[in-house]
Motif scaffolding. Structure first.
Motif, PDB file in Angstrom:
ATOM      1  N   MET A 191     -18.462  67.086-111.628  1.00  0.00           N
ATOM      2  CA  MET A 191     -17.064  67.298-111.237  1.00  0.00           C
ATOM      3  C   MET A 191     -16.966  67.596-109.749  1.00  0.00           C
ATOM      4  SD  MET A 191     -15.680  69.679-114.372  1.00  0.00           S
ATOM      5  CE  MET A 191     -15.788  69.183-116.093  1.00  0.00           C
ATOM      6  N   ARG A 192     -17.846  68.447-109.271  1.00  0.00           N
ATOM      7  CA  ARG A 192     -17.818  68.813-107.850  1.00  0.00           C
ATOM      8  C   ARG A 192     -18.148  67.624-106.957  1.00  0.00           C
ATOM      9  NH1 ARG A 192     -20.955  74.726-107.940  1.00  0.00           N
ATOM     10  NH2 ARG A 192     -19.303  75.872-109.084  1.00  0.00           N
ATOM     11  N   ARG A 193     -18.923  66.699-107.457  1.00  0.00           N
ATOM     12  CA  ARG A 193     -19.292  65.514-106.676  1.00  0.00           C
ATOM     13  C   ARG A 193     -18.220  64.429-106.733  1.00  0.00           C
ATOM     14  NH1 ARG A 193     -24.849  63.665-109.038  1.00  0.00           N
ATOM     15  NH2 ARG A 193     -24.174  61.762-107.981  1.00  0.00           N
ATOM     16  N   GLY A 194     -17.225  64.605-107.595  1.00  0.00           N
ATOM     17  CA  GLY A 194     -16.182  63.590-107.709  1.00  0.00           C
ATOM     18  C   GLY A 194     -16.584  62.410-108.561  1.00  0.00           C
ATOM     19  N   MET A 195     -17.356  62.643-109.613  1.00  0.00           N
ATOM     20  CA  MET A 195     -17.829  61.564-110.496  1.00  0.00           C
ATOM     21  C   MET A 195     -16.917  61.476-111.714  1.00  0.00           C
ATOM     22  SD  MET A 195     -20.440  60.552-108.762  1.00  0.00           S
ATOM     23  CE  MET A 195     -21.665  59.717-109.719  1.00  0.00           C
ATOM     24  N   GLU A 212     -17.806  60.193-104.777  1.00  0.00           N
ATOM     25  CA  GLU A 212     -18.726  61.084-104.071  1.00  0.00           C
ATOM     26  C   GLU A 212     -18.916  60.707-102.608  1.00  0.00           C
ATOM     27  OE1 GLU A 212     -22.646  61.004-105.632  1.00  0.00           O
ATOM     28  OE2 GLU A 212     -22.681  58.823-105.902  1.00  0.00           O
ATOM     29  N   ASN A 213     -18.522  59.505-102.212  1.00  0.00           N
ATOM     30  CA  ASN A 213     -18.689  59.096-100.813  1.00  0.00           C
ATOM     31  C   ASN A 213     -17.517  59.524 -99.934  1.00  0.00           C
ATOM     32  OD1 ASN A 213     -21.180  57.807-101.288  1.00  0.00           O
ATOM     33  ND2 ASN A 213     -20.129  55.975-102.044  1.00  0.00           N
ATOM     34  N   TYR A 258     -10.504  62.706-118.125  1.00  0.00           N
ATOM     35  CA  TYR A 258     -10.412  64.082-117.628  1.00  0.00           C
ATOM     36  C   TYR A 258      -9.743  64.100-116.252  1.00  0.00           C
ATOM     37  CZ  TYR A 258     -11.813  68.744-116.116  1.00  0.00           C
ATOM     38  OH  TYR A 258     -11.796  70.037-115.650  1.00  0.00           O
ATOM     39  N   TYR A 259     -10.102  63.150-115.410  1.00  0.00           N
ATOM     40  CA  TYR A 259      -9.555  63.057-114.052  1.00  0.00           C
ATOM     41  C   TYR A 259      -8.045  62.826-114.093  1.00  0.00           C
ATOM     42  CZ  TYR A 259      -8.788  61.011-109.397  1.00  0.00           C
ATOM     43  OH  TYR A 259      -8.317  60.720-108.143  1.00  0.00           O
ATOM     44  N   LEU A 260      -7.610  61.901-114.943  1.00  0.00           N
ATOM     45  CA  LEU A 260      -6.186  61.588-115.025  1.00  0.00           C
ATOM     46  C   LEU A 260      -5.386  62.766-115.569  1.00  0.00           C
ATOM     47  CD1 LEU A 260      -6.376  57.954-116.484  1.00  0.00           C
ATOM     48  CD2 LEU A 260      -5.977  58.614-114.113  1.00  0.00           C
ATOM     49  N   LYS A 261      -5.959  63.464-116.542  1.00  0.00           N
ATOM     50  CA  LYS A 261      -5.212  64.529-117.219  1.00  0.00           C
ATOM     51  C   LYS A 261      -5.266  65.857-116.467  1.00  0.00           C
ATOM     52  CE  LYS A 261      -4.544  66.557-121.808  1.00  0.00           C
ATOM     53  NZ  LYS A 261      -3.206  65.993-121.986  1.00  0.00           N
ATOM     54  N   ASN A 262      -6.427  66.231-115.971  1.00  0.00           N
ATOM     55  CA  ASN A 262      -6.618  67.578-115.433  1.00  0.00           C
ATOM     56  C   ASN A 262      -6.674  67.664-113.917  1.00  0.00           C
ATOM     57  OD1 ASN A 262      -7.040  69.169-117.996  1.00  0.00           O
ATOM     58  ND2 ASN A 262      -8.640  67.640-118.241  1.00  0.00           N
ATOM     59  N   ILE A 263      -6.680  66.504-113.248  1.00  0.00           N
ATOM     60  CA  ILE A 263      -6.681  66.532-111.783  1.00  0.00           C
ATOM     61  C   ILE A 263      -5.430  65.849-111.237  1.00  0.00           C
ATOM     62  CG2 ILE A 263      -7.916  65.772-109.710  1.00  0.00           C
ATOM     63  CD1 ILE A 263     -10.504  66.129-111.244  1.00  0.00           C
ATOM     64  N   ASN A 289     -15.903  62.494 -98.377  1.00  0.00           N
ATOM     65  CA  ASN A 289     -16.208  63.909 -98.105  1.00  0.00           C
ATOM     66  C   ASN A 289     -15.014  64.818 -98.356  1.00  0.00           C
ATOM     67  OD1 ASN A 289     -18.832  63.243 -97.354  1.00  0.00           O
ATOM     68  ND2 ASN A 289     -18.263  62.925 -95.204  1.00  0.00           N
ATOM     69  N   GLY A 290     -13.816  64.330 -98.052  1.00  0.00           N
ATOM     70  CA  GLY A 290     -12.627  65.143 -98.267  1.00  0.00           C
ATOM     71  C   GLY A 290     -12.406  65.449 -99.735  1.00  0.00           C
ATOM     72  N   ILE A 291     -12.590  64.432-100.577  1.00  0.00           N
ATOM     73  CA  ILE A 291     -12.420  64.626-102.025  1.00  0.00           C
ATOM     74  C   ILE A 291     -13.496  65.552-102.568  1.00  0.00           C
ATOM     75  CG2 ILE A 291     -12.537  63.466-104.269  1.00  0.00           C
ATOM     76  CD1 ILE A 291     -11.137  61.088-103.019  1.00  0.00           C
ATOM     77  N   VAL A 292     -14.738  65.343-102.127  1.00  0.00           N
ATOM     78  CA  VAL A 292     -15.845  66.189-102.601  1.00  0.00           C
ATOM     79  C   VAL A 292     -15.591  67.648-102.231  1.00  0.00           C
ATOM     80  CG1 VAL A 292     -18.302  66.693-102.338  1.00  0.00           C
ATOM     81  CG2 VAL A 292     -17.527  64.325-102.567  1.00  0.00           C
ATOM     82  N   GLU A 293     -15.104  67.873-101.016  1.00  0.00           N
ATOM     83  CA  GLU A 293     -14.811  69.248-100.585  1.00  0.00           C
ATOM     84  C   GLU A 293     -13.714  69.865-101.448  1.00  0.00           C
ATOM     85  OE1 GLU A 293     -13.262  71.607 -96.563  1.00  0.00           O
ATOM     86  OE2 GLU A 293     -13.882  69.506 -96.443  1.00  0.00           O
ATOM     87  N   GLU A 294     -12.687  69.062-101.738  1.00  0.00           N
ATOM     88  CA  GLU A 294     -11.591  69.565-102.564  1.00  0.00           C
ATOM     89  C   GLU A 294     -12.052  69.848-103.987  1.00  0.00           C
ATOM     90  OE1 GLU A 294      -7.099  68.202-103.992  1.00  0.00           O
ATOM     91  OE2 GLU A 294      -8.113  67.150-102.359  1.00  0.00           O
ATOM     92  N   MET A 295     -12.896  68.968-104.549  1.00  0.00           N
ATOM     93  CA  MET A 295     -13.398  69.170-105.910  1.00  0.00           C
ATOM     94  C   MET A 295     -14.326  70.383-105.982  1.00  0.00           C
ATOM     95  SD  MET A 295     -11.950  66.943-107.844  1.00  0.00           S
ATOM     96  CE  MET A 295     -10.528  67.214-106.767  1.00  0.00           C
ATOM     97  N   THR A 296     -15.104  70.611-104.925  1.00  0.00           N
ATOM     98  CA  THR A 296     -15.994  71.778-104.901  1.00  0.00           C
ATOM     99  C   THR A 296     -15.182  73.069-104.950  1.00  0.00           C
ATOM    100  OG1 THR A 296     -17.621  70.534-103.615  1.00  0.00           O
ATOM    101  CG2 THR A 296     -17.836  72.932-103.613  1.00  0.00           C
TER     102      THR A 296
END
Length: 710
Positions: free
Chosen positions: A667-671, A367-368, A401-406, A370-377
């Motif tokens: 998910m949107r926060r990248g957690m 979540e820290n 979930y992150y490994l499989k679906n992202i 910003n680029g990842i958070v923007e992409e997840m949003t």
């Protein structure tokens, strides 16, 4: 080459053949010459579960193409992975063409022939594949070795042809020819390998006399061991020993000194004399030979001369310097140096960041950034379509979930010698779907005692047709079919038990109505209920963002009453994996989401229960209601005696939506941290080798937001 057809076209033999730098098999594809790449054949044949048999290769690849195309069509598959799967399909289609031509060439070696004809066919195929055109060599020594080996091999073939001229008409099969050629080849020695000079030999001091070694280590140089002068006659005096003509202590000392000096002459470069100063709390006295040696020769103490050949010692010394902060680089391996800052960073990751709550990027908390958070949003915006299993996976382990679906990571395929759990589940679903769908077309679905015999014959006929779609043919497959169909004499099959359970356990007010009802997925006629829809269901999540969620899935079965009340039924052919507690805590979503989805599609019917139908073997077939509305408990019959039938049924369904809302926000926060559930990590997980989850770490948690969120 000969092993491939002689030993039934085993996958390992074919891949080994293609890996050979001497084999230059090529095939025509779109007007160009192409080579079969061994890594592609290896990977795809594993994925296709091909073990051996020339007749299994093409059906195996065609079945794999069908699976990949189904995955491409699935709404679950993201666009980048869909493109990757499309490329795999094209690659496998090329492999099919190449392997077909390869097998056509290799099949010329099969059959009974004379020795001369076997050799002729072998020479012909070697010539066709440019076998004698040796590969490029970077070392002259290897080139000479291979040239000699090849020349020796062809000389052997010439000798075999001449030897068997005396029986020119006798025919042998390929296996006999391979055995004969292998035996003769083993006898051919064209070059002796260099002797291994890096061996360590352990021997006694007396046995080493007159041998030669570069380095010699003599251990245990302490008094009482070297020299050893203790007599074997403890009850006799020295005088009595001398009178009996036995070795005295003086004789033993002289003998020990001889063997010790002879051993010193064995070493060509260096001798190491080793003696401990103590054994536990007992001090030891070094050998008298040590004193004599140090007076006569110059010597060094171990460690005074830098040892550059010991990796362990080098690592120890480098570690001491690291602790003192003396190095910019550390040679702690026998490869390239590592920066000290990198080493310290890795130590800090383990000892500082991977402690207590998940709160850093090293635990998937992004979540820290910003680029990842923007992409997840953007990835998880309101247009995203979810399945219930996606939320179940995230709820149990966001990292998986992150490994499989992202990241779309997949494990290497493995050979399965029997039908897989996924295939078992799909097989049962197809059989039951066809059974009920065909009964529905005739105007009835519910099985009764009066048509039990007819229903059993009907479902067995369907099962036979579905079994014939597989290409397994071994005792394990035969036993599996018998488990479903029974033996017709003593053993009752799973399908017969299923029919009996359908008669006994379906509550009187309910009748099977819809089967394989697909929502939000591509429609495959004949595979799903005719009332299926390609549009996802949009469920209201209440105030705040996200306000809605789009759901898709496939409902195994929907039973309905005469007054428009329905029950969702989900078949389970594996282990019992969800409890009522999982529904409450946000780990099980199938039943509540499917109930809400059906109510959304048809506002005239109301969902009052969700049940699991556990079907594993003829002795383990059970149905139980996981969640239900207590208002209608009397309608559930024998299925109504479970904890999940509650007064707050509607609140429970809304609770599942609240969990979903929370998960989408995370998910949107990248957690995407590992699981926070003690004891819930499954025995099998495809990502176990790269996961850092530890049950014991959960005891260190301090009740953070992450703990509460899941």
């Amino acid at each position: 080459m000969l092993k491939v057809p002689a030993l039934n076209y085993k996958r390992t033999h074919l891949v080994g053949l293609l890996k050979s730098p001497y084999i230059r098999f090529q095939y025509e594809h779109e007007g160009k010459k192409k080579r079969l790449l061994p890594n592609e054949v290896d990977f795809e044949s594993l994925a296709a579960n091909i073990i051996e048999g020339s007749n299994n290769w093409l059906p195996g690849f065609e079945a794999l193409i069908g699976e990949l195309k189904s995955e491409i069509e699935s709404p679950d598959t993201p666009e980048p992975k869909r493109n990757s799967l499309g490329n795999r399909v094209k690659r496998i289609e090329k492999l099919i063409k190449g392997i077909t031509e390869l097998f056509n060439d290799i099949k010329t070696l099969e059959g009974k022939k004379t020795i001369g004809d076997h050799i002729k066919k072998l020479r012909c195929l070697l010539s066709k594949w440019d076998f004698q055109k040796l590969t490029d060599y970077h070392e002259e020594e290897i080139y000479e070795r291979d040239s000699k080996a090849l020349s020796s091999f062809f000389n052997l073939l010439d000798s075999m042809e001449l030897s068997f001229l005396v029986i020119p008409t006798k025919k042998i099969d390929l296996n006999e020819f391979l055995t004969t050629l292998s035996l003769l080849t083993q006898e051919k020695k064209y070059r002796k390998e260099r002797e291994n000079r890096n061996k360590v030999q352990i021997t006694g001091l007396r046995e080493i006399v007159h041998l030669t070694f570069d380095y010699l280590f003599i251990a245990d140089m302490v008094d009482g061991e070297i020299p050893r002068v203790s007599l074997s006659q403890p009850f006799t005096s020295d005088l009595e020993v001398e009178r009996m003509g036995l070795l005295t202590k003086k004789d033993l000392l002289r003998q020990e000194r001889y063997y010790f000096l002879a051993a010193l002459l064995v070493a060509g470069k260096r001798v190491y004399l080793i003696y401990p100063q103590s054994e536990r709390d007992k001090p030891l006295v070094f050998s008298s030979f040590i004193d004599s040696i140090t007076k006569c020769f110059e010597y060094n103490t171990w460690g005074e001369i830098e040892n550059t050949t010991s990796i362990l010692l080098t690592q120890f010394n480098e570690g001491k310097k690291l602790a003192q902060g003396e190095l910019d680089y550390a040679m702690i391996t026998n490869t390239s140096p590592l920066k000290v800052s990198n080493i310290l960073e890795k130590i800090n990751i383990e000892n500082f960041y991977r402690k207590k709550d998940y709160n850093s990027k090293y635990d998937g908390v992004l979540e820290n950034d910003n680029g990842i958070v923007e992409e997840m949003t953007l990835k998880f915006d309101d247009s995203k379509i979810y399945s219930p299993t996606m939320f179940e996976m995230f709820g149990l382990c966001p990292f998986r979930y992150y490994l499989k679906n992202i990241l779309y990571l997949d494990v290497m395929p493995r050979i399965n010698t029997e039908i897989t759990p996924q295939e078992r589940g799909s097989l049962f679903h197809r059989i039951v779907f066809r059974f009920y769908n065909e009964r529905k077309e005739k105007g009835f679905t519910k099985v009764t005692e009066s048509d039990q015999k007819e229903a059993l014959q009907h479902i067995k006929t369907i099962a036979h047709e579905e079994f014939n779609k597989f290409y397994y043919d071994d005792p394990v497959w035969t036993a599996f079919k018998q488990k479903y169909l029974g033996d017709g004499i003593l053993r009752q099959g799973l399908l017969e038990t299923f029919i009996k359970k359908e008669i006994e356990d379906i509550p009187p007010d309910f009748s099977p109505a819809y089967f394989e009802l697909s929502i939000g997925n591509p429609i495959k006629p004949g595979c799903v209920d005719k009332y299926s829809t390609e549009d996802p269901v949009i469920l209201d999540l209440g105030d705040g963002d996200p306000g809605t969620v789009s759901i898709r899935g496939k409902i195994d079965r929907l039973d309905i009453t005469g007054n428009n009340k329905f029950m969702i039924i989900d078949y389970k052919t594996g282990k019992k994996d969800h409890s009522f507690k999982d529904v409450k805590s946000g780990l099980a979503f199938q039943l509540p989401l499917y109930i809400l989805s059906v109510e959304n599609l048809n506002t005239e019917i109301d969902g009052i229960a969700g049940a699991y139908y556990f079907v594993k073997n003829p002795f383990e077939i059970n149905k139980w209601i996981q969640i239900g509305d207590k208002t209608y408990k009397d309608m559930f019959g024998s299925l109504g005696k479970v904890n999940g039938i509650r007064d707050d049924f509607g609140v429970m369904l809304l609770g599942s939506l609240n969990h979903i809302k929370k998960y989408i926000k995370l998910m949107r926060r990248g957690m995407f941290h590992p699981s926070v559930h003690f004891g819930k990590c499954p025995d099998y997980c495809e990502y176990k080798t790269i996961c850092r989850f530890n049950d014991l770490r959960l005891f260190e948690f301090e009740g953070s937001e992450l703990d509460e969120s899941n």
